[in-house]
Design a protein around this motif. Structure first.
Motif, short mmCIF file in Angstrom:
data_model
loop_
_atom_site.label_atom_id
_atom_site.label_comp_id
_atom_site.label_asym_id
_atom_site.label_seq_id
_atom_site.Cartn_x
_atom_site.Cartn_y
_atom_site.Cartn_z
N ARG A 89 -11.35 -0.65 -2.47
CA ARG A 89 -12.20 -1.84 -2.50
C ARG A 89 -13.66 -1.43 -2.43
O ARG A 89 -13.98 -0.29 -2.05
CB ARG A 89 -11.85 -2.78 -1.35
CG ARG A 89 -12.21 -2.24 0.01
CD ARG A 89 -11.48 -2.97 1.14
NE ARG A 89 -11.76 -4.39 1.22
CZ ARG A 89 -12.82 -4.94 1.80
NH1 ARG A 89 -13.74 -4.18 2.37
NH2 ARG A 89 -12.97 -6.25 1.85
N ASN A 137 -14.93 -8.51 -3.31
CA ASN A 137 -13.80 -7.86 -3.95
C ASN A 137 -12.96 -8.83 -4.77
O ASN A 137 -12.42 -8.47 -5.81
CB ASN A 137 -12.95 -7.13 -2.90
CG ASN A 137 -13.60 -5.83 -2.48
OD1 ASN A 137 -13.57 -4.85 -3.24
ND2 ASN A 137 -14.24 -5.82 -1.32
N CYS A 161 -8.35 2.48 0.96
CA CYS A 161 -7.91 1.66 2.09
C CYS A 161 -6.59 2.10 2.70
O CYS A 161 -6.17 1.56 3.73
CB CYS A 161 -7.80 0.21 1.66
SG CYS A 161 -9.30 -0.39 0.88
N CYS A 184 0.79 -1.23 0.00
CA CYS A 184 0.00 0.00 0.00
C CYS A 184 0.82 1.28 0.00
O CYS A 184 0.30 2.35 0.25
CB CYS A 184 -0.96 0.00 1.18
SG CYS A 184 -0.14 0.17 2.78
N VAL A 212 -7.82 -6.31 -0.94
CA VAL A 212 -7.83 -4.95 -1.46
C VAL A 212 -7.33 -4.93 -2.90
O VAL A 212 -6.44 -5.71 -3.26
CB VAL A 212 -6.93 -4.05 -0.57
CG1 VAL A 212 -6.68 -2.69 -1.19
CG2 VAL A 212 -7.53 -3.91 0.83
N LYS A 241 -8.19 -7.57 5.15
CA LYS A 241 -8.97 -7.13 4.00
C LYS A 241 -8.30 -7.44 2.66
O LYS A 241 -7.12 -7.18 2.47
CB LYS A 241 -9.21 -5.61 4.07
CG LYS A 241 -10.30 -5.21 5.05
CD LYS A 241 -10.60 -3.72 4.92
CE LYS A 241 -11.72 -3.33 5.88
NZ LYS A 241 -11.84 -1.87 6.00
N CYS A 245 -4.96 2.05 -3.14
CA CYS A 245 -5.54 0.82 -2.61
C CYS A 245 -7.01 1.10 -2.33
O CYS A 245 -7.33 2.01 -1.57
CB CYS A 245 -4.83 0.40 -1.33
SG CYS A 245 -3.20 -0.27 -1.64
N ASN A 292 -14.68 -9.69 1.49
CA ASN A 292 -13.51 -10.01 0.67
C ASN A 292 -13.94 -10.77 -0.58
O ASN A 292 -13.39 -10.56 -1.66
CB ASN A 292 -12.52 -10.86 1.47
CG ASN A 292 -11.70 -10.00 2.43
OD1 ASN A 292 -11.77 -8.77 2.39
ND2 ASN A 292 -10.96 -10.65 3.31
#
Lengths: 480, 480
Positions: free
Chosen positions: A412, A420, A401, A248, A445, A443, A410, A417
């Motif tokens: 979603r 996504n 995120c 990230c 992502v 998570k 990042c 989950n």
């Protein structure tokens, strides 16, 4: 192939490359092929007699291109960028033709000397502390490695050799194995897998420090681990801090972590593989504050500074720390200037012996773009990332995120989950754009990285419209 | 630089390269520059605004070329050859333009699949046992590494992981450190310095086995060391055998050493960095007999098979041995085909994560030369080496110091080391040709390696005449 045929084929190849790059937007970014597609398309063994050159070029379009993931397409948003520019390609052609193997100064003085000076140029562009530059005939300097993974491993090995020497000097009876068993290295739980691998290769324990709410390694968590391990009789010796993590693009707090490393005599290596290129812009340079505490620093111009792979830039404050870990001098590699103190034999700075003339790529790119051109390039990518971020923010079904600092977003769908995962599967199934995911804590992502040299606002807008449509379909199908 | 300027500059670069290679004989093979020559010739920092392309190209001739050691000059006889050919350069241009990073199958399927098949083609050219090929969907396969040093290190690390797993399975309480302390690896006292380095990096003891009168590792010497070490409670686990040592191109006796390795469950790695290319000729293939005992085998097409650096070819019998030592799978590198069993993710086979599309170079070179063309190339170099050998033999002042099998001649003036050091100093001082020395036991020896793609009998004759004249001067001056 003689020289006159090379002149002809070389110029055809230049045109092929120019056409490929000019037309890359029209190619599907991710291929349709299934595993094993290529083998049945070509003979089972090499031809005894020469093939025709025309047949090879025909096979490029017929056999190779259908299996290529086009990393330089403006529809490619996966992983991190890998750099590509015309000046770097020209320099690489020249590097291939000179074809020297610059393991020592004598093996090709220009290859070594241009590298040293280009690493100083680049270090100055980043405003690295003078201790990292070779210019002042100090103890530091830069070197081009093949990858950030190698830079991390080399730092760890140098740190391992250094702490071993220190402990053995204090207690001459201590064996290397006894020391190794107690060594501990640290990195954030967000660090790249190559850090874990360096630990495995070096045979030392690597511990993951829990990152904070912004996915950053902080002083408190490091200090806690450190105290616990010292109390258990272990020997902390090495810390990798990451600036711009892969998942990230978070930033470890080196201003906090650095002083601890210095106080505890732990080697601090800073891995800024992706983010490092941005530090040539004054507005992003504060992210590098704290580098003065580091023993080694590395980033990849081959990611985001328009220098084609491979070119990973590494600096150390004390070059003797590297050469002390690796130096072996057989006679066939000795040369008359070796002990003058004036020269650099880069083979002592790296894992392989051989090395290409890679600094030509830096030289061409710096001179053709100029620092302002490179800064403009970075800024454009960051601006595109913020443009995408604001599009995501305008759609209440989605969430951002992690903080968007450079060229990575990042995001979603708010929801499971599974939802996504299904969204990503649709995106990569349709193949209009290409993304990869990550995990942030628990998570799943989606990561969108601004990658291509030719990506524009229109491509980012198109990508977002496409993602929204697929999300709408998915949600309409009742998925949550 | 936009595409149309690249078309123009690229074609100019093709012509520059063609002119460079066509005119390389006219350039002094070794440069006149002194350490530190380059820094004063260029600015102290990168330009803010773009430079002109013409200025860069002018600087190539003015600043770079005077500091280049011309490895592809027909007057270059130093080290070992580094390969260069037009087809490889064309392929490398294309590789740079595609610019994919092939760490996994999904990251660019063509990059991975062409590599697997090209390594099979090359394996067949060498008549490697089928166990090393991927074709039969067996357990083996080939991979392109950056250098032989990396291949040696990776083999050692894989062997270390394998023996550790085995010992821990037998004695679950055993720590890695306790095992590491007892591990012993072996190579001949003629092995390349990179083997010693691999031992240092891997943290294991490496012992040098005394070679025989022909500078070869034999069964008896290995067996002796082995018994002694086992009796002392150590754990022998890894042997590097060299085919074509760097000093004198001697050949370890793998037909003798191999069965011992198999019997003792020691990993056998064969390093044929230079000599390997010759094994595509049936008359040299017997030198590789015994490869069937090896766990891993490596040689460098980038040395002698007309494939520009870097391209080091490595095969293993059990790919799981490599991936078992390194495999780490973060989510951002996972892809949907990963667990199908059909695909190869080469990142688990190597030290760095990133990798270029290097198999294109093999494909172009194999197809443009054909196997017969490559064989002819090897044979021509070997023949030139024998031509030089017979010239040396005709002069009673000189002696040949090791058997001439391929393209390397080790020779010296009968007399003191000092005399030979003086001779080499004169040769490399005059700079008409370039050589490096080696030590064979206590003797200082000159090495002449047939290197350039364009070297002919006339160059070898000229080199010999030049060496003879310098020797005559030296002896006339009363040196012995």
């Amino acid at each position: 192939m003689n020289t006159s045929e090379f002149r002809r084929r070389g110029k055809e190849m230049v045109d092929y490359i120019a056409d490929y790059i000019d037309g890359i937007e029209g190619r599907q970014v991710y291929p349709d092929v299934e595993p094993g597609y290529l083998r049945p398309l070509i003979p089972t063994s090499a031809p005894q007699e020469p093939d025709k050159y025309e047949d090879i070029m025909r096979d490029i379009e017929k056999i190779i291109m259908p299996g290529v993931t086009h990393w330089h397409s403006p529809h490619f948003f996966a992983y991190f960028p890998t750099a590509s520019s015309y000046p770097a390609m020209l320099a690489d052609m020249l590097s291939g033709a000179i074809g020297c193997i610059g393991f020592s100064w004598a093996a090709s003085p220009a290859c070594t000397e241009l590298e040293t000076v280009m690493m100083d140029w680049l270090g100055k562009m980043l405003q690295l502390p003078e201790a990292f530059l070779a210019e002042k005939a100090g103890e530091g300097g830069g070197v081009i490695q093949g990858s950030a993974s190698e830079a991390t491993l080399i730092s760890l090995l140098a740190a391992r050799a250094k702490v071993t020497r220190r402990l053995q000097a204090a207690s001459p009876g201590l064996t290397e194995a006894a020391i190794l068993e107690k060594l501990v290295a640290y990195s954030s739980d967000q660090a790249h897998s190559s850090v874990e691998r360096a630990g495995l290769i070096g045979g030392v324990t690597l511990k993951a420090i829990p990152s904070d709410g912004k996915f950053a390694m902080r002083a408190s968590a490091l200090q806690e681990a450190l105290e616990r391990d010292k109390a258990a009789g272990l020997i902390p010796f090495f810390v990798v801090a990451t600036l711009g993590t892969t998942s990230c693009c978070s930033f470890d707090r080196i201003l906090e972590v650095g002083p601890i490393c210095n106080k505890e005599a732990m080697w601090l290596h800073i891995d800024a593989a992706y983010a490092g290129s941005a530090f040539i812009c004054p507005e992003f340079r504060p992210l590098l504050n704290g580098v003065e505490f580091a023993d080694s620093f590395n980033f990849n111009p081959h990611k985001w500074l328009l220098v084609n792979f491979d070119c990973s830039a590494m600096w150390v404050k004390k070059r003797a720390d590297l050469t002390g870990a690796f130096k072996l001098d057989p006679l066939y590699l000795k040369h008359s200037h070796q002990d003058s103190g004036l020269i650099t034999d880069y083979r002592h700075w790296q894992l392989p012996l051989g090395r290409r003339f890679r600094s030509l790529k830096l030289w061409f790119v710096f001179r053709i773009y100029g620092v302002t051109g490179l800064q403009a390039y970075i800024r454009k990518h960051v601006q595109l990332a913020h443009e995408f971020e604001s599009l995501v923010n305008q759609d209440p079904r989605f969430e951002i995120c992690a903080e968007v600092t450079l060229g990575l977003i990042c995001f979603r769908l708010k929801g499971s989950n599974k939802l996504n995962e299904a969204l990503l599967e649709r995106i990569n199934g349709v193949k209009k754009i290409h993304l990869v995911p990550c995990h942030l804590r628990d998570k799943f992502v989606l990561r969108l990285a601004i990658c291509s040299r030719v990506v524009e606002s229109a491509h980012v807008q198109l990508a977002w419209e496409h993602i929204r449509e697929l999300a709408t379909d998915l949600l309409a199908a009742g998925m949550e």
